[in-house]
Scaffold this motif. Structure first.
Motif, short mmCIF file in Angstrom:
data_model
loop_
_atom_site.label_atom_id
_atom_site.label_comp_id
_atom_site.label_asym_id
_atom_site.label_seq_id
_atom_site.Cartn_x
_atom_site.Cartn_y
_atom_site.Cartn_z
N HIS A 26 53.91 33.87 57.64
CA HIS A 26 54.89 33.24 58.52
C HIS A 26 54.26 32.81 59.85
CE1 HIS A 26 58.85 32.24 60.09
NE2 HIS A 26 58.53 32.91 61.19
N ALA A 27 53.31 33.62 60.33
CA ALA A 27 52.69 33.35 61.63
C ALA A 27 51.59 32.30 61.55
CB ALA A 27 52.12 34.64 62.20
N ASN A 28 51.22 31.88 60.34
CA ASN A 28 50.10 30.94 60.19
C ASN A 28 50.49 29.76 59.28
OD1 ASN A 28 47.57 32.34 61.50
ND2 ASN A 28 48.70 33.94 60.42
N PRO A 29 51.52 28.99 59.66
CA PRO A 29 51.96 27.88 58.83
C PRO A 29 51.01 26.68 58.93
CG PRO A 29 53.20 27.89 60.87
CD PRO A 29 52.32 29.11 60.90
N GLU A 30 50.91 25.93 57.84
CA GLU A 30 50.10 24.70 57.82
C GLU A 30 50.84 23.65 57.02
OE1 GLU A 30 45.49 25.89 57.92
OE2 GLU A 30 46.55 26.77 56.23
N ILE A 31 50.79 22.43 57.48
CA ILE A 31 51.55 21.35 56.84
C ILE A 31 50.85 20.85 55.58
CG2 ILE A 31 52.65 20.65 58.98
CD1 ILE A 31 50.67 18.32 59.14
N SER A 32 51.57 20.04 54.83
CA SER A 32 51.12 19.55 53.53
C SER A 32 49.74 18.91 53.58
CB SER A 32 52.12 18.52 53.00
OG SER A 32 53.42 19.06 52.93
N TRP A 33 48.92 19.27 52.60
CA TRP A 33 47.55 18.80 52.41
C TRP A 33 46.59 19.25 53.51
CZ3 TRP A 33 47.21 18.15 47.69
CH2 TRP A 33 48.12 17.38 46.94
N LYS A 34 47.08 20.10 54.42
CA LYS A 34 46.21 20.65 55.47
C LYS A 34 46.24 22.17 55.46
CE LYS A 34 46.52 16.57 58.42
NZ LYS A 34 46.82 16.03 59.77
N GLU A 35 46.54 22.76 54.31
CA GLU A 35 46.70 24.21 54.20
C GLU A 35 45.33 24.90 53.97
OE1 GLU A 35 47.79 21.99 51.96
OE2 GLU A 35 49.91 22.27 51.45
N MET A 36 44.36 24.57 54.82
CA MET A 36 43.00 25.07 54.62
C MET A 36 42.90 26.58 54.81
SD MET A 36 42.75 21.70 55.28
CE MET A 36 42.61 21.35 57.03
N GLU A 37 43.41 27.08 55.92
CA GLU A 37 43.33 28.52 56.18
C GLU A 37 44.21 29.31 55.21
OE1 GLU A 37 41.21 30.11 58.13
OE2 GLU A 37 40.34 28.13 58.50
N THR A 38 45.35 28.74 54.86
CA THR A 38 46.21 29.39 53.88
C THR A 38 45.50 29.51 52.54
OG1 THR A 38 48.16 28.44 54.99
CG2 THR A 38 48.47 29.29 52.75
N THR A 39 44.83 28.45 52.12
CA THR A 39 44.08 28.46 50.87
C THR A 39 42.98 29.52 50.92
OG1 THR A 39 44.52 26.12 50.44
CG2 THR A 39 42.61 27.10 49.34
N ARG A 40 42.29 29.58 52.05
CA ARG A 40 41.20 30.56 52.20
C ARG A 40 41.74 31.99 52.11
NH1 ARG A 40 39.35 28.52 56.44
NH2 ARG A 40 37.85 27.18 55.40
N TYR A 41 42.84 32.24 52.79
CA TYR A 41 43.45 33.58 52.78
C TYR A 41 43.89 33.97 51.38
CZ TYR A 41 47.16 37.08 53.45
OH TYR A 41 47.95 38.20 53.36
N LEU A 42 44.56 33.06 50.69
CA LEU A 42 45.03 33.36 49.33
C LEU A 42 43.87 33.60 48.37
CD1 LEU A 42 47.84 30.65 49.19
CD2 LEU A 42 48.19 33.12 49.41
N ALA A 43 42.82 32.79 48.51
CA ALA A 43 41.65 32.96 47.65
C ALA A 43 41.00 34.33 47.87
CB ALA A 43 40.64 31.83 47.91
N GLU A 44 40.92 34.74 49.13
CA GLU A 44 40.34 36.05 49.44
C GLU A 44 41.17 37.17 48.83
OE1 GLU A 44 40.05 36.16 53.67
OE2 GLU A 44 38.27 34.85 53.75
N ARG A 45 42.49 37.05 48.92
CA ARG A 45 43.37 38.07 48.35
C ARG A 45 43.19 38.17 46.83
NH1 ARG A 45 48.14 39.73 51.24
NH2 ARG A 45 48.64 40.84 49.28
N MET A 46 43.10 37.03 46.18
CA MET A 46 42.96 37.02 44.73
C MET A 46 41.59 37.54 44.29
SD MET A 46 45.80 35.94 43.25
CE MET A 46 46.47 37.16 44.38
N ARG A 47 40.54 37.15 45.00
CA ARG A 47 39.20 37.64 44.65
C ARG A 47 39.09 39.14 44.86
NH1 ARG A 47 37.28 32.59 47.34
NH2 ARG A 47 36.65 31.16 45.68
N ALA A 48 39.76 39.65 45.90
CA ALA A 48 39.73 41.08 46.17
C ALA A 48 40.36 41.88 45.03
CB ALA A 48 40.44 41.39 47.48
N LEU A 49 41.26 41.24 44.27
CA LEU A 49 41.89 41.90 43.12
C LEU A 49 41.05 41.75 41.85
CD1 LEU A 49 45.59 40.76 43.69
CD2 LEU A 49 44.62 43.04 44.10
N GLY A 50 39.96 41.00 41.94
CA GLY A 50 39.10 40.80 40.78
C GLY A 50 39.50 39.62 39.92
N LEU A 51 40.39 38.76 40.42
CA LEU A 51 40.82 37.61 39.64
C LEU A 51 39.82 36.46 39.79
CD1 LEU A 51 43.41 39.34 39.78
CD2 LEU A 51 44.72 37.21 39.88
N ARG A 52 39.77 35.62 38.77
CA ARG A 52 38.95 34.41 38.83
C ARG A 52 39.69 33.36 39.66
NH1 ARG A 52 39.42 35.87 33.66
NH2 ARG A 52 40.65 34.04 33.06
#
Length: 385
Positions: A26-52
């Motif tokens: 909620h504190a880190n919103p990004e508009i359409s096609w500019k969700e760079m930090e959101t993408t990075r955060y989500l990727a880190e969360r998924m990799r930390a769980l061992g997902l591809r």
């Protein structure tokens, strides 16, 4: 080695983390096609769980995978925010609930892992960009990442007028939406000699009057409105020869939308002939109406009953609001899909800059989405045996 927990206990053990995840997003919103930090955060969360994890060079968003082979069950969440004025400042703002949707999907996966679950196939998680532009789902379809999906589930918070806190529905019947943009070219003339010109404003008025006479099947909601009209300049004694306009079309089914578009275009063609004006028309974004699979809806309803009880299962809401989730099933009809309608006392309304809701309902949403994954794999396994 950590002992696996029953799913409900696994979700309950993560309540604090669920709230923390929401607060971060909620504190880190990004508009359409500019969700760079959101993408990075989500990727880190998924990799930390061992997902591809698969990210893309040409756009934001990502796909995470857990398990191997068929069948393939998928969860999808939108990740973009709106751009709007909040307390006098224009900024990115999560006033449509995408921060909540991401939280529910992320934490459903976390909870499944905490419960010791192992998918008998592949669980895909689609973190889709640009839902607010209506183009994000089509981008993932184009990339082929949904071609192997058997069942697909999404989630959307519902406004208080539709569904109260603690209640849920097994589908959301979103309507379709389309924008048409037009330009009128008439003939300029002196205000004292209107007979020598073709007044673009009068042409626009005829279009407005004509679309008001469009009649479609009264059993299926459908509307068309002129939402933008620009014509004329600072000299008020000139008959304007140019006008630009936009039309907003809404229909509850894709068939009704096709009929509405056809009728509107006929009106505009007739006005052009009648006034001897040129009218160019361009189709803008189109959002398709919901195509819900009964099998997916039933599984979602079973998950809701398991979590909330039969009395909290509500009829699936029918709403004129559009959602690009439905492109997945329209473009790939083999996918069985539905969205969880999550009641949470959301008010004053979606897209309001001060939108708020009962965050305790996120915990219920997490368990429902986790359970529908388990139920779907069980169903698919049973069909194979």
């Amino acid at each position: 080695m950590t002992t696996a927990l029953p799913l409900r206990q696994a979700v309950a053990s993560r309540e604090q983390f669920i709230d923390q995840t929401f607060q971060h997003l909620h504190a880190n919103p990004e508009i359409s096609w500019k969700e760079m930090e959101t993408t990075r955060y989500l990727a880190e969360r998924m990799r930390a769980l061992g997902l591809r994890v698969t990210t893309f060079e040409d756009c934001t968003g990502l796909v995470a995978e857990w398990g191997e082979g068929k069948p393939v069950v998928a969860l999808r969440t939108d990740i973009d925010a709106l751009w709007q004025e909040v307390d006098g400042e224009w900024k990115a703002n999560h006033s449509c609930g995408h921060d909540a949707h991401m939280t529910v999907v992320l934490e459903a996966v976390e909870s499944l892992i905490a419960s010791g679950y192992q998918p008998p196939g592949t669980l895909k998680i689609l973190f889709q960009p640009a839902e607010e532009k209506g183009t994000g789902a089509l981008k993932l379809v184009e990339k082929g990442v949904v071609d192997d999906i058997d069942y697909l589930y999404g989630v959307h918070l519902r406004p208080i007028q539709e569904m109260r806190s603690g209640h849920c529905g097994g589908a959301i019947y979103n309507g379709g939406a389309m924008f048409l943009y037009g330009e009128i070219t008439g003939v300029s003339a002196h205000g004292a000699r209107p007979h020598l010109g073709i007044n673009a404003i009068e042409v626009a008025g005829a279009i407005l009057s004509g679309i008001g006479q469009v009649h479609t099947n009264p059993m299926v909601p459908a509307t068309v409105k002129m939402t933008t009209l620009q014509a004329g300049g600072e000299s008020y004694n000139i008959i304007p020869d140019k006008a630009r306009f936009a039309l907003d079309l809404r229909a509850q089914t894709n068939e009704a939308m096709d009929d509405l578009v056809k009728r509107v275009k006929q009106i505009i063609e007739g006005v052009a002939v009648s006034y001897q004006a040129e009218i160019s028309l361009e189709q803008g974004a189109r959002m398709v109406a919901a195509e819900v699979a009964d099998e997916a809806k039933q599984l979602m309803e079973q998950a809701i009953v398991d979590v909330l009880g039969q009395e909290k299962l509500q009829p699936a809401p029918v709403t004129p609001g559009a959602e690009d989730f439905h492109f997945y099933t329209v473009e790939r009809p083999h996918i069985k899909a539905t969205m969880l309608a999550l009641g949470c006392d959301l008010q004053p309304g979606l897209h309001h800059p001060k939108m708020h809701f009962n965050r305790e309902d996120l915990v219920k949403g997490v368990e429902i989405m986790a359970r529908v994954v388990v139920k779907t794999f069980e169903k698919l396994q049973g069909e194979r045996e």
